[in-house]
Design an enzyme around this catalytic site. Structure first.
Site, PDB file in Angstrom:
ATOM      1  N   THR A 212      76.580  35.034 -22.427  1.00 52.69           N
ATOM      2  CA  THR A 212      75.452  34.197 -22.036  1.00 52.69           C
ATOM      3  C   THR A 212      75.030  33.315 -23.214  1.00 52.69           C
ATOM      4  OG1 THR A 212      74.767  36.023 -20.637  1.00 52.69           O
ATOM      5  CG2 THR A 212      73.205  34.230 -20.893  1.00 52.69           C
TER       6      THR A 212
ATOM      7  N   HIS B 230      73.361  43.732  -8.669  1.00 50.48           N
ATOM      8  CA  HIS B 230      73.486  43.057  -9.950  1.00 50.48           C
ATOM      9  C   HIS B 230      74.439  41.875  -9.886  1.00 50.48           C
ATOM     10  CE1 HIS B 230      72.732  42.055 -13.968  1.00 50.48           C
ATOM     11  NE2 HIS B 230      74.014  41.849 -14.075  1.00 50.48           N
TER      12      HIS B 230
ATOM     13  N   HIS C  52      59.117  37.561   1.081  1.00 56.65           N
ATOM     14  CA  HIS C  52      59.246  36.538   0.036  1.00 56.65           C
ATOM     15  C   HIS C  52      60.579  36.703  -0.692  1.00 56.65           C
ATOM     16  CE1 HIS C  52      58.560  34.061  -3.478  1.00 56.65           C
ATOM     17  NE2 HIS C  52      58.678  35.116  -4.256  1.00 56.65           N
TER      18      HIS C  52
ATOM     19  N   LYS D  47      77.244  30.294 -23.669  1.00 58.63           N
ATOM     20  CA  LYS D  47      76.932  29.175 -22.776  1.00 58.63           C
ATOM     21  C   LYS D  47      75.780  28.353 -23.318  1.00 58.63           C
ATOM     22  CE  LYS D  47      78.842  29.924 -18.837  1.00 58.63           C
ATOM     23  NZ  LYS D  47      79.109  29.131 -17.834  1.00 58.63           N
TER      24      LYS D  47
ATOM     25  N   SER E 146      78.066  35.201   6.928  1.00 54.49           N
ATOM     26  CA  SER E 146      78.011  33.783   6.576  1.00 54.49           C
ATOM     27  C   SER E 146      78.460  33.557   5.137  1.00 54.49           C
ATOM     28  CB  SER E 146      76.583  33.286   6.794  1.00 54.49           C
ATOM     29  OG  SER E 146      76.363  32.112   6.064  1.00 54.49           O
ATOM     30  N   SER E 147      77.953  34.380   4.219  1.00 56.64           N
ATOM     31  CA  SER E 147      78.316  34.211   2.810  1.00 56.64           C
ATOM     32  C   SER E 147      79.796  34.432   2.584  1.00 56.64           C
ATOM     33  CB  SER E 147      77.571  35.218   1.936  1.00 56.64           C
ATOM     34  OG  SER E 147      76.242  34.887   1.862  1.00 56.64           O
TER      35      SER E 147
ATOM     36  N   ASP F  91      88.272  17.218   2.568  1.00 57.76           N
ATOM     37  CA  ASP F  91      87.231  18.036   3.193  1.00 57.76           C
ATOM     38  C   ASP F  91      87.419  19.471   2.712  1.00 57.76           C
ATOM     39  OD1 ASP F  91      85.346  19.273   4.999  1.00 57.76           O
ATOM     40  OD2 ASP F  91      85.550  17.486   6.264  1.00 57.76           O
TER      41      ASP F  91
ATOM     42  N   GLU G 136      74.899  40.130  -7.453  1.00 58.04           N
ATOM     43  CA  GLU G 136      74.115  39.151  -6.695  1.00 58.04           C
ATOM     44  C   GLU G 136      73.300  38.247  -7.624  1.00 58.04           C
ATOM     45  OE1 GLU G 136      73.830  38.121  -3.656  1.00 58.04           O
ATOM     46  OE2 GLU G 136      71.961  36.994  -3.821  1.00 58.04           O
TER      47      GLU G 136
ATOM     48  N   HIS H 240      71.468  49.607 -14.744  1.00 46.86           N
ATOM     49  CA  HIS H 240      70.326  49.271 -15.609  1.00 46.86           C
ATOM     50  C   HIS H 240      69.072  49.014 -14.772  1.00 46.86           C
ATOM     51  CE1 HIS H 240      71.735  44.794 -15.619  1.00 46.86           C
ATOM     52  NE2 HIS H 240      70.909  44.998 -14.612  1.00 46.86           N
ATOM     53  N   HIS H 241      69.235  48.941 -13.468  1.00 45.61           N
ATOM     54  CA  HIS H 241      68.056  48.843 -12.607  1.00 45.61           C
ATOM     55  C   HIS H 241      67.499  50.220 -12.266  1.00 45.61           C
ATOM     56  CE1 HIS H 241      68.504  44.518 -11.797  1.00 45.61           C
ATOM     57  NE2 HIS H 241      69.786  44.759 -11.933  1.00 45.61           N
TER      58      HIS H 241
ATOM     59  N   TRP I 268      62.453  43.846  -1.245  1.00 45.85           N
ATOM     60  CA  TRP I 268      63.755  43.207  -0.997  1.00 45.85           C
ATOM     61  C   TRP I 268      64.881  44.132  -1.426  1.00 45.85           C
ATOM     62  CZ3 TRP I 268      68.012  41.250  -3.831  1.00 45.85           C
ATOM     63  CH2 TRP I 268      67.935  41.417  -5.218  1.00 45.85           C
TER      64      TRP I 268
ATOM     65  N   TYR J 162      74.012  37.302 -10.483  1.00 45.05           N
ATOM     66  CA  TYR J 162      74.921  36.315 -11.094  1.00 45.05           C
ATOM     67  C   TYR J 162      75.471  35.355 -10.061  1.00 45.05           C
ATOM     68  CZ  TYR J 162      74.011  38.235 -15.472  1.00 45.05           C
ATOM     69  OH  TYR J 162      73.330  38.590 -16.591  1.00 45.05           O
TER      70      TYR J 162
ATOM     71  N   SER K  82      76.010  22.256 -16.435  1.00 42.67           N
ATOM     72  CA  SER K  82      77.176  21.864 -17.226  1.00 42.67           C
ATOM     73  C   SER K  82      77.717  20.503 -16.788  1.00 42.67           C
ATOM     74  CB  SER K  82      78.290  22.905 -17.102  1.00 42.67           C
ATOM     75  OG  SER K  82      77.812  24.168 -17.495  1.00 42.67           O
TER      76      SER K  82
ATOM     77  N   ARG L 264      54.521  46.252 -10.331  1.00 41.64           N
ATOM     78  CA  ARG L 264      54.802  45.199  -9.359  1.00 41.64           C
ATOM     79  C   ARG L 264      54.536  45.726  -7.945  1.00 41.64           C
ATOM     80  NH1 ARG L 264      61.400  45.132  -9.216  1.00 41.64           N
ATOM     81  NH2 ARG L 264      61.041  43.418  -7.784  1.00 41.64           N
TER      82      ARG L 264
HETATM   83  C1  HEM Z   1      71.024  38.253 -20.621  1.00 36.15           C
HETATM   84  C2  HEM Z   1      71.086  38.443 -19.369  1.00 36.15           C
HETATM   85  C3  HEM Z   1      70.312  39.472 -18.590  1.00 36.15           C
HETATM   86  C4  HEM Z   1      70.036  40.776 -18.887  1.00 36.15           C
HETATM   87  C5  HEM Z   1      70.464  41.535 -20.124  1.00 36.15           C
HETATM   88  C6  HEM Z   1      69.256  41.302 -17.797  1.00 36.15           C
HETATM   89  C7  HEM Z   1      68.786  42.586 -17.725  1.00 36.15           C
HETATM   90  C8  HEM Z   1      68.012  43.084 -16.699  1.00 36.15           C
HETATM   91  C9  HEM Z   1      67.556  44.437 -16.569  1.00 36.15           C
HETATM   92  C10 HEM Z   1      67.858  45.546 -17.549  1.00 36.15           C
HETATM   93  C11 HEM Z   1      66.826  44.530 -15.441  1.00 36.15           C
HETATM   94  C12 HEM Z   1      66.163  45.777 -14.863  1.00 36.15           C
HETATM   95  C13 HEM Z   1      64.758  45.831 -15.235  1.00 36.15           C
HETATM   96  C14 HEM Z   1      64.006  46.904 -14.509  1.00 36.15           C
HETATM   97  O1  HEM Z   1      63.970  46.904 -13.267  1.00 36.15           O
HETATM   98  O2  HEM Z   1      63.423  47.746 -15.202  1.00 36.15           O
HETATM   99  C15 HEM Z   1      66.809  43.238 -14.846  1.00 36.15           C
HETATM  100  C16 HEM Z   1      66.155  42.942 -13.669  1.00 36.15           C
HETATM  101  C17 HEM Z   1      66.404  41.806 -12.937  1.00 36.15           C
HETATM  102  N1  HEM Z   1      67.145  40.721 -13.362  1.00 36.15           N
HETATM  103 FE1  HEM Z   1      68.014  40.489 -15.173  1.00 36.15          FE
HETATM  104  N2  HEM Z   1      69.071  40.335 -16.878  1.00 36.15           N
HETATM  105  C18 HEM Z   1      69.709  39.218 -17.320  1.00 36.15           C
HETATM  106  C19 HEM Z   1      69.810  38.027 -16.665  1.00 36.15           C
HETATM  107  C20 HEM Z   1      69.453  37.857 -15.354  1.00 36.15           C
HETATM  108  C21 HEM Z   1      69.842  36.744 -14.532  1.00 36.15           C
HETATM  109  C22 HEM Z   1      70.718  35.599 -14.979  1.00 36.15           C
HETATM  110  C23 HEM Z   1      69.296  36.942 -13.321  1.00 36.15           C
HETATM  111  C24 HEM Z   1      69.370  36.111 -12.054  1.00 36.15           C
HETATM  112  C25 HEM Z   1      69.438  34.871 -11.958  1.00 36.15           C
HETATM  113  C26 HEM Z   1      68.565  38.164 -13.380  1.00 36.15           C
HETATM  114  C27 HEM Z   1      67.848  38.665 -12.316  1.00 36.15           C
HETATM  115  C28 HEM Z   1      67.206  39.862 -12.307  1.00 36.15           C
HETATM  116  C29 HEM Z   1      66.484  40.380 -11.191  1.00 36.15           C
HETATM  117  C30 HEM Z   1      66.338  39.716  -9.819  1.00 36.15           C
HETATM  118  C31 HEM Z   1      65.952  41.594 -11.580  1.00 36.15           C
HETATM  119  C32 HEM Z   1      65.016  42.493 -10.805  1.00 36.15           C
HETATM  120  C33 HEM Z   1      65.573  43.090  -9.599  1.00 36.15           C
HETATM  121  C34 HEM Z   1      64.508  43.892  -8.879  1.00 36.15           C
HETATM  122  O3  HEM Z   1      64.237  45.029  -9.289  1.00 36.15           O
HETATM  123  O4  HEM Z   1      63.943  43.387  -7.900  1.00 36.15           O
HETATM  124  N3  HEM Z   1      68.668  38.694 -14.620  1.00 36.15           N
HETATM  125  N4  HEM Z   1      67.530  42.361 -15.615  1.00 36.15           N
HETATM  126 CU   LIG Z   2      70.865  43.530 -13.230  1.00 37.28          CU
END
Ligand code: HEM
Ligand SMILES: [Cu+2]
Lengths: 380, 518
Positions: free
Chosen positions: B320, B245, B68, B323, B161-162, B97, B247, B294-295, B133, B249, B260, B442
């Site tokens: 952020t 990370h 998924h 915006k 590809s990317s 083009d 990714e 931070h992950h 993933w 963004y 926008s 999770r």
């Molecule tokens: C204010 C902006 C953001 C902050 C401060 C933030 C912060 C964080 C932090 C600290 C985690 C880790 C949490 C953990 O695993 O314990 C996290 C996880 C995640 N964030 Fe954000 N985030 C923000 C915005 C976004 C945006 C814009 C996206 C994507 C469109 C995003 C996608 C994700 C994803 C996919 C994970 C989990 C990844 C995984 O473990 O599978 N975040 N975020």
């Molecule tokens: Cu992150």
């Protein structure tokens, strides 16, 4: 049911309902919506900063979304407005950069103090080594000679819906970790195979159990009770089935428990010399099999095709006993068949080998004694 | 006048070098992947409907969560925005083009093969990828099924590809802007995509490095990630998140670009703070490189590292916030109407901001000790990725579809879809915050009885949300086939920009002679 439904909807309302639901009691556990406040300095620090963040976000959210909804109401074309044409304003742009930055700086202070508490792992009274296995935990009281495995006690029947689920479904283990009140306990956490993560929410302790690495965490509490946690790092198919249960006992009670554990260890050592009968071993072996082997090789010994080999009719189970014992002691490198040498006692290994050789139509008929296992180990 | 598309179906679509046709291919492919990934999600939510294992076995459950995530991130969201870029960037900057049309064809046609191979592993002996993933070693190396090699190959293909897609976008924007289209006049969608393309070029090779090290560990006896051989499993996480990370963004910046474009159109007012939008996007992109750990707050880093990553992550909230404030101020004193694209964009702003709030909470390391790897994180990233990227992608399709095919979609059906999606999304993911806080990790195939209520609510929401996508599919097909024909080049009253000066439907070749931008 009505009560539950009501609680569900309450939860959707606001952080204030989160607050109300924050207090933990067994009865309200199903309705818990918020992080538990927990019983240690660390968990309480985490909770406090969590609540600070919720309130800051709530205030910002109310202001920002409030303004947005006002705009969506007041400046809709259907009310006959004409659009203005401005597209910048340096002052507000600077303001809304600086003000959030200031809020962040203010938040950084409690965030830092809370983190310092998490890392305050020095000078423990008791050290406990926690090792994650696929899919159970091992606890070792360092310097006490006490070491045991803690595995899920919920039966496969409950999991697969063949029996009603008990009250403690997936929250019960064969032997909980026991620690005393008012002592600083340090957990030294590591993994045996893949990465696991040891989490007890009420202690505010979550540390990854990485093979080859030790991570440290600590807990000190004055509140006796049973605290349940989980494995929080994906560790394979049994990830959801290796809960953490910690019992906090008053000091005297703890000492008594520990003494009992030491005696047990001594007794266990002595059972190795005993001659077991065929049937005794089958009973014991079935129990060990259900706990440690059936997860992969399945209760009927048939395994899962292509993933976990069948033991029924397997050449190893039908071959010489040494080979069979050897697999358990050494594991199979590069597969999820790990070594059980450290996890199971000699008695348990003997019993389970014996069982596998004589169950599901396997009929080797010999008897594997604990002493055989001991001899095998010593001949290594 | 240049010639039109090939009349032969196969040569038109297989050999196409036309940015519009390739854009269309990307969009259909990504929608197919969205349905496939959505199907996996339905399997997950069906199993989690009640405690106990009812429908599938735990080993299949972990394959479902893994697939998924992979299919949605790499198969649905990323190609969707590349498709939009293909269609819109040349038209927005007045180019005939893309700069590298043959490479464009190649970068698309790699994808169906990569994903067919990845999906096929589910039917192979040992099953599909089952390590999440984020595929942490050693679960994805020593303990992985043999099919992991297909997974690695698949990731390499997607990466190639990317990277090709990104280089193409960078080359197009740098070289093919119409006279007078200076950088600071480019539509924001173009800006966010250029910045995204740079991010992609920077981090896809890092991902390729990570999977190559895995490949070596698995097949050639190295021990990059094996502690027993002197390696370090934590190294894997650093490398992965150095890609991972940025990714996230990569996923959200083009979405920022889309809203926008849309919000000013339906506010009938220029975008507020254009240049601060550009700078905020660039700073977010820069910050995204320096916050990866931070992950990994629970992996046992030294406290100095932990503090650094906490402070750096908190900083992201500033650009952020800028915006979000800009979008809302764009609406302020406009003349607002609420067509389907606008509804999705407004929902984007609200729900994305909500996800930003939980992001700020997650950035506090001591609190993240409790949140990490629970449903709270799942809720967080679905607010930013579904209500963020997917909502904005949906908005983009409704916004530009009339221009693409010269037919108007059914507004009522669009609105119905919006409201079902909006409500169902929140029913699905709001309770996951509570589940996570109350202690549900999770990637769990089964859970204790105390989590039963909210899981059931969440599953019901998920089924509804899935249903809304079928409505979307129907509405799009209906529009293309039988929608009310329109020929107004501008389509929307408030729309501004070069793409709205070409005829509707957009002819096969546009801007064969460059327009002049004043
Ligand atoms: C204010 C902006 C953001 C902050 C401060 C933030 C912060 C964080 C932090 C600290 C985690 C880790 C949490 C953990 O695993 O314990 C996290 C996880 C995640 N964030 Fe954000 N985030 C923000 C915005 C976004 C945006 C814009 C996206 C994507 C469109 C995003 C996608 C994700 C994803 C996919 C994970 C989990 C990844 C995984 O473990 O599978 N975040 N975020
Ligand atoms: Cu992150």
């Amino acid at each position: 049911m009505m009560k539950r439904a009501k609680a569900l909807f309450l939860g959707l309302l606001s952080p204030s309902s989160l607050l109300l639901a924050g207090s933990v009691s067994a009865e309200s556990a199903t309705r818990q919506l918020n992080m538990p406040r927990g019983v240690t300095e660390v968990s309480q620090a985490a909770y406090d900063i969590h609540m600070i963040m919720i309130w800051i976000c709530t205030v910002i959210g109310v202001l920002v979304f409030g303004f947005m909804f006002y705009v969506m109401y007041a400046h809709r074309k259907s009310r006959g407005v004409t659009a203005a044409n401005f597209h910048e304003n340096l002052v507000v742009e600077i303001l809304w950069t600086i003000i959030p930055a200031l809020i962040l700086i203010v938040m950084a202070v409690p965030a830092t103090t809370a983190l310092l508490k998490v890392y305050d792992t020095g000078n423990p009274d008791i050290d406990i080594k926690v090792t994650g296995y696929q899919w159970k935990w091992q606890y070792e009281y360092i310097g006490e000679g006490v070491k045991f495995m803690s595995e899920l006690r919920t039966s496969q029947d409950e999991i697969y819906g063949r029996a009603p689920k008990g009250e403690h479904y997936l929250r019960e283990v064969t032997q909980p970790l026991v620690i005393p009140t008012n002592k600083k306990v340090r957990f030294l956490i590591t993994g045996n195979d893949v990465i696991h993560s040891w989490w007890v929410p009420d202690f505010g302790v979550k540390r990854d159990a990485v093979p080859g690495l030790f991570t440290a965490a600590w807990a000190k509490t004055d509140q006796p009770g049973t605290y349940v946690g989980e494995c929080t790092e994906l560790c394979g198919l049994g990830h959801a089935f290796m809960p953490v249960v910690v019992e906090v006992k008053e000091e005297a009670e703890y000492e008594e428990w520990l003494a009992g554990k030491k005696e047990e260890a001594a007794l266990y050592a002595s059972t190795i010399g005993k001659q077991w009968t065929f049937d005794e071993l089958m009973v014991k072996g079935e129990e060990v099999y259900g706990r440690s082997c059936a997860g992969c090789h399945q209760a009927n010994g048939e395994g899962i095709a292509g993933v976990f080999p069948a033991l029924k009719d397997s050449p190893i189970a039908l071959g010489p006993a040494e080979g069979h014992i050897g697999i358990l002691i050494e594991g199979v490198a590069g597969s999820s068949m790990q070594s059980f040498a450290e996890q199971l006692s000699e008695v348990e290994i003997a019993a389970v080998v014996h069982y596998e050789r004589n169950a599901w139509g396997n009929d080797v008929g010999d008897i594997v004694q604990p002493i055989d296992v001991l001899n095998f180990k010593q001949s290594q | 006048m240049a010639h039109g598309p090939s009349q032969n179906f196969f040569s038109r679509w297989l050999f196409s070098t036309n940015h519009k046709d390739i854009g269309t291919l990307y969009l259909w492919f990504s929608f197919a992947m969205f349905l496939l990934g959505g199907f996996f999600a339905m399997v997950i939510r069906a199993e989690l409907f009640q405690p106990g294992m009812q429908l599938i076995k735990p080993e299949f459950f972990v394959q479902m969560t893994t697939m998924h995530g992979l299919v949605m991130v790499f198969g649905a969201i990323m190609p969707a925005f590349v498709g939009l870029a293909n269609w819109m960037i040349p038209m927005m900057i007045g180019a005939p083009d893309m700069a590298l049309p043959r490479m464009n064809n190649l970068s698309f046609w790699i994808l169906p093969f990569a994903f067919t191979m990845l999906t096929a592993t589910l039917f192979m002996e040992g099953g599909g990828p089952n390590f999440g993933w984020t595929f942490y070693a050693p679960l994805s190396t020593t303990y992985a099924p043999d099919t992991v090699n297909y997974f690695i190959f698949g990731v390499h293909m997607m990466g190639a590809s990317s990277i090709m897609g990104s280089i193409n976008i960078i080359a197009t924007v740098m070289n093919m802007r119409a006279p007078g289209m200076t950088y600071m006049k480019m539509p924001l969608f173009v800006w966010t995509w250029v910045i995204t393309a740079f991010l992609l070029v920077a981090v896809m090779p890092v991902l390729a490095g990570a999977v190559t090290m895995m490949l070596m560990d698995i097949n050639f006896g190295t021990s990059f990630f094996d502690a027993a051989g002197g390696g370090d499993p934590v190294l894997f996480q650093h490398v992965f998140w150095f890609f991972g990370h940025p990714e996230v963004y990569i996923i959200i910046l083009p979405a920022f670009g889309v809203v926008s474009q849309i919000i000013p159109t339906f506010s009938r007012k220029p975008l507020f703070g254009y240049s601060s939008m550009v700078y905020a996007t660039a700073s977010i992109a820069f910050l995204s490189f320096i916050v990866w750990a931070h992950h990994m707050f629970t992996v046992g880093m030294p406290i100095a590292g932990e503090l650094y990553f906490m402070y750096a992550t908190m900083l992201i909230a500033v650009p952020t916030g800028v915006k979000v404030f800009n979008w809302i101020t764009t609406m302020y004193k406009g003349a607002l109407t609420f067509e389907t694209p606008m509804l999705f964009s407004i929902a984007f702003v609200i729900l994305f901001t909500f996800g930003g709030f939980t992001g700020m909470m997650l950035s506090i390391a001591a609190a993240d000790t409790q949140y990490h790897d629970t449903y709270f994180v799942v809720a967080h990233f679905h607010y930013v990725m579904v209500a963020g990227a997917v909502f904005s992608g949906t908005a983009a399709v409704y916004y530009w579809l009339p221009k693409w095919c010269g037919r108007m979609y059914d507004e009522t059906m669009g609105k119905v879809q919006f409201w079902i999606a909006f409500i169902a999304f929140n029913i699905t993911f709001m309770p996951q915050h509570f589940l996570g806080l109350a202690g549900m990790p999770r990637r769990y195939s089964d859970y204790g009885l105390q989590f039963a209520d909210w899981n059931m609510v969440s599953s019901i929401g998920a089924f509804l949300y899935g249903g809304a996508q079928l409505l979307f599919l129907y509405n799009v097909i209906r529009t293309i086939g039988w929608g009310k024909p329109i020929d107004d080049p501008q389509v929307w009253e408030g729309a501004v920009g070069l793409e709205w000066t070409v005829p509707t439907p957009a002819p096969f070749h546009t801007f064969s002679t460059p327009p002049v931008v004043k």
